[in-house]
Design a protein around this motif. Sequence first.
Motif, mmCIF file in Angstrom:
data_model
loop_
_atom_site.group_PDB
_atom_site.id
_atom_site.type_symbol
_atom_site.label_atom_id
_atom_site.label_comp_id
_atom_site.label_asym_id
_atom_site.label_seq_id
_atom_site.Cartn_x
_atom_site.Cartn_y
_atom_site.Cartn_z
ATOM 1 N N SER A 38 5.777 -20.798 43.132
ATOM 2 C CA SER A 38 5.292 -20.312 41.728
ATOM 3 C C SER A 38 6.082 -19.535 40.619
ATOM 4 O O SER A 38 6.601 -18.911 40.143
ATOM 5 N N VAL A 39 5.388 -20.202 39.104
ATOM 6 C CA VAL A 39 6.794 -19.962 38.050
ATOM 7 C C VAL A 39 5.907 -18.247 37.866
ATOM 8 O O VAL A 39 6.936 -17.643 37.815
ATOM 9 N N ALA A 40 4.873 -18.528 38.047
ATOM 10 C CA ALA A 40 4.254 -16.703 38.244
ATOM 11 C C ALA A 40 5.009 -15.715 38.954
ATOM 12 O O ALA A 40 5.064 -14.212 38.909
ATOM 13 N N SER A 41 5.261 -16.458 40.479
ATOM 14 C CA SER A 41 6.600 -15.201 41.063
ATOM 15 C C SER A 41 7.573 -15.141 40.870
ATOM 16 O O SER A 41 7.946 -13.672 40.913
ATOM 17 N N VAL A 42 8.026 -15.965 39.414
ATOM 18 C CA VAL A 42 9.739 -15.807 39.448
ATOM 19 C C VAL A 42 9.528 -15.498 37.604
ATOM 20 O O VAL A 42 10.961 -14.136 37.120
#
Length: 116
Positions: free
Chosen positions: A10-14
Amino acid sequence: MAGHRIYSISVASVYPHYVAKAEKKGRTKAEVDEIICWLTGYSLAAFNDQLARKTSFEDFFARAPAMNPARSAIKGTVCGVRVEEIEEPTMREIRYLDKLIDELAKGKAMEKILRA
């Protein structure tokens, strides 16, 4: 052929790592957001919605409203690979983003980062 592992992350994790890298060098979360929105065409609200949905990198770029045509001017290396030579489209988009965040962290002016 199976996609790269990064495609399903997920983009949210990076994203917090992008922000931390920028802030460590005296830049801001707002500048990171501006870069991401410039590259993808997401509004800030739509980008935040993608983060909340924990959208994968593959879907994030596939759903991008309007990838910036000026992104083809992004040149250089990320992880030892020249971004302009990456043939796989999704990986190239991910590396464009990485390169822009690197430029921000290195103190480059926003006008130059955004290819203005």
